[in-house]
Design an enzyme around this catalytic site. Structure first.
Site, PDB file in Angstrom:
ATOM      1  N   LYS A  71       0.844  -1.202   0.000  1.00 39.21           N
ATOM      2  CA  LYS A  71       0.000   0.000   0.000  1.00 39.21           C
ATOM      3  C   LYS A  71       0.877   1.248   0.000  1.00 39.21           C
ATOM      4  CE  LYS A  71      -3.934   1.870   2.660  1.00 39.21           C
ATOM      5  NZ  LYS A  71      -4.794   1.668   3.854  1.00 39.21           N
ATOM      6  N   SER A 146      -9.698   1.390   2.721  1.00 38.38           N
ATOM      7  CA  SER A 146      -8.889   2.224   1.874  1.00 38.38           C
ATOM      8  C   SER A 146      -7.777   1.478   1.140  1.00 38.38           C
ATOM      9  CB  SER A 146      -8.259   3.344   2.717  1.00 38.38           C
ATOM     10  OG  SER A 146      -7.350   2.802   3.660  1.00 38.38           O
ATOM     11  N   SER A 170      -9.793  -0.885   6.887  1.00 38.78           N
ATOM     12  CA  SER A 170      -9.208  -0.697   5.559  1.00 38.78           C
ATOM     13  C   SER A 170      -8.526  -1.915   4.959  1.00 38.78           C
ATOM     14  CB  SER A 170      -8.217   0.466   5.579  1.00 38.78           C
ATOM     15  OG  SER A 170      -8.948   1.655   5.461  1.00 38.78           O
TER      16      SER A 170
END
Ligand code: GLN
Length: 473
Positions: A71, A146, A170
């Protein structure tokens, strides 16, 4: 076990070939999915050659050349780290996060940095400055956020494993929406050094994979105390992968699993039915299943968002345009900072900075933030009570299926409401997972398990039990 077979295969075939296949797939399909912001193919190819040589000498690490995406709020040295924001559009990380370093040491091949909601603020993966990530199952739908690119890259077979971060769901939300496995470790088990902070008392990095074994493998590599993050703690001594490998059908009989009706309130009927069905499968294999109550779950969203707004606005104070990233300028410092932020931050990020600044103002502190912290301990107590008598708490990960791209982005309250089933684990600091257990019209449904703080091996065994009782991906 999928990931285990893959490692065995890689050792007897070719790491470079596995990487090559993944790169080809990314080139072919990621224009549409948009799961990567930055790729590091050259470096990955170099690393794969080095690992091939280590394998010849039987000196390879635990990850043995598996392809891993990360990420974009976790630092990988010499790769761009944008956090999905224009603010950091051209920022290149000068060092490795602790988790990155551990992955490299164990011979994982880092393929690139994944798309994400801007500064990890979001539940559907559409608020990135670099455009929305799309759900690989059906590109009209959101992938969840996310950590949208992490989940989508695993689901698209662009990589074998991925690393995301979870502050309020997330990892679990996109895992559920994309039909892959996601794991939020207990607070403090995995170092946050090199993770761009969103809400420091709630978050941490965690793995995505295609099965429980893959989750355990990456967790084995990244978990443990780190002198660079003072909230980290010692991990359980046993190996997570061994806990998963040694688990068999008869162990399901020893499990005591709770489910709370509050975790089913407001959940889509189709999802409810699938989850209850799977709970039935576990029961018929001998697990003891009982209903409990989680009376304070209804307060989880307001508590969570008050804590997040407060901590986020403080975390964002460093992004003033002087130290990092995008800079617009102005006649004085106030104008320079505000015009820089105005130009570079997206709507949701600005909303949170403003609300967070408001609720932490001296005159309101006792009214909002302190009250939220007190209420947070009530949620913790609810879980404590449950885990005094049960190994696991089971339920759905998300109250709905993925929605169409664009549907919720201008309605923050409906976006926040999607987090109702995930945020309480972060408020309590316990561990929780999501795994795929069914589909409704091609869209995946995720099952969530919770276990007490630092009981990850229990949680992994629970995931394995569900895999045995209900099947994998
Ligand atoms: N959807 C939640 C939020 O927007 C969770 C985000 C996260 O876990 N990073 O705050």
């Amino acid at each position: 076990m999928f990931t285990k077979d893959l490692i065995d295969n890689l050792l007897s075939t070719s790491i470079e070939e596995n990487l090559h296949k993944k790169v080809e797939e990314i080139k072919k399909r990621d224009k549409e999915i948009n799961s990567f912001i930055t790729l590091g193919i050259e470096e990955a190819e170099k690393t794969s050659k080095e690992i091939e040589n280590k394998i010849k000498d039987n000196k390879q690490g635990k990850l043995s050349g598996l392809v891993i995406s990360i990420k974009d709020n976790i630092a990988v040295s010499n790769l761009r780290m944008t956090c999905g924001s224009k603010v950091l559009e051209n920022y290149v990380a000068p060092y490795d996060a602790t988790v990155t370093n551990l992955i490299k040491k164990q011979d994982g091949i880092i393929i690139g940095k994944c798309n994400m909601d801007e500064f990890a603020c979001g539940s559907d993966g559409t608020s990135s400055y670099f455009g929305p990530t799309k759900n690989p199952r059906d590109t009209e739908y959101v992938p969840g956020g996310s950590s949208s690119g992490s989940a989508a890259s695993v689901a698209s077979d662009f990589c074998d494993l991925s690393l995301g971060s979870d502050t309020g769901g997330s990892i679990r939300c996109p895992a559920s929406f994309c039909g892959v496995y996601g794991f939020k470790p207990s607070y403090g088990l995995v170092s946050r050094y090199g993770l761009s902070d969103m809400a420091m008392s709630l978050e941490g990095p965690g793995p995505f994979a295609k099965d429980t074994y893959g989750i355990a493998l990456l967790l084995d590599v990244i978990a443990g105390k780190d002198s660079r993050d003072t909230v980290t703690v010692e991990r359980e001594k046993l190996s997570y992968t061994e806990a998963v490998e040694n688990f068999n059908d008869s162990d399901i009989k020893k499990m005591k699993i709770a489910f709370a009706k509050e975790f089913f309130e407001g959940v889509d009927e189709g999802i409810k039915k699938i989850i209850l069905d799977k709970i039935g499968n576990l029961e018929s294999l001998g697990a003891k299943i009982e209903e409990v109550s989680m009376p304070n779950l209804k307060y989880a969203i307001p508590i969570y968002y008050l804590v997040v707004f407060s901590e986020f606005s403080s975390a964002m104070s460093k992004f003033d345009g002087f130290k990092y990233g995008h800079y617009v300028g102005g006649q004085d410092i106030v104008e320079a900072v505000s015009s820089t932020r105005e130009a570079a931050m997206g709507t949701e990020v600005k909303r949170r900075v403003l609300l967070g600044t408001f609720v932490t103002m001296e005159e309101f502190r006792g009214k909002w933030y302190t009250k939220a912290l007190k209420a947070r301990s009530v949620i913790k107590e609810d879980f404590k009570r449950i885990f005094n008598s049960y190994d696991l708490l089971i339920g759905p990960t998300m109250p709905t299926l993925p929605w169409k791209i664009g549907e919720r982005i201008s309605d923050p309250l409906s976006m926040y409401s999607a987090d109702i089933l995930t945020v309480s684990a972060n408020l309590a600091g316990i561990c929780a997972s999501s795994q795929p257990i069914g589909n409704i019209k091609q869209l995946p449904v995720g099952l969530q398990l919770h276990a007490d703080s630092l009981c990850e091996s229990k949680l992994l065994k629970g995931m394995r039990a569900v895999e045995i009782a209900c099947g994998g991906m």
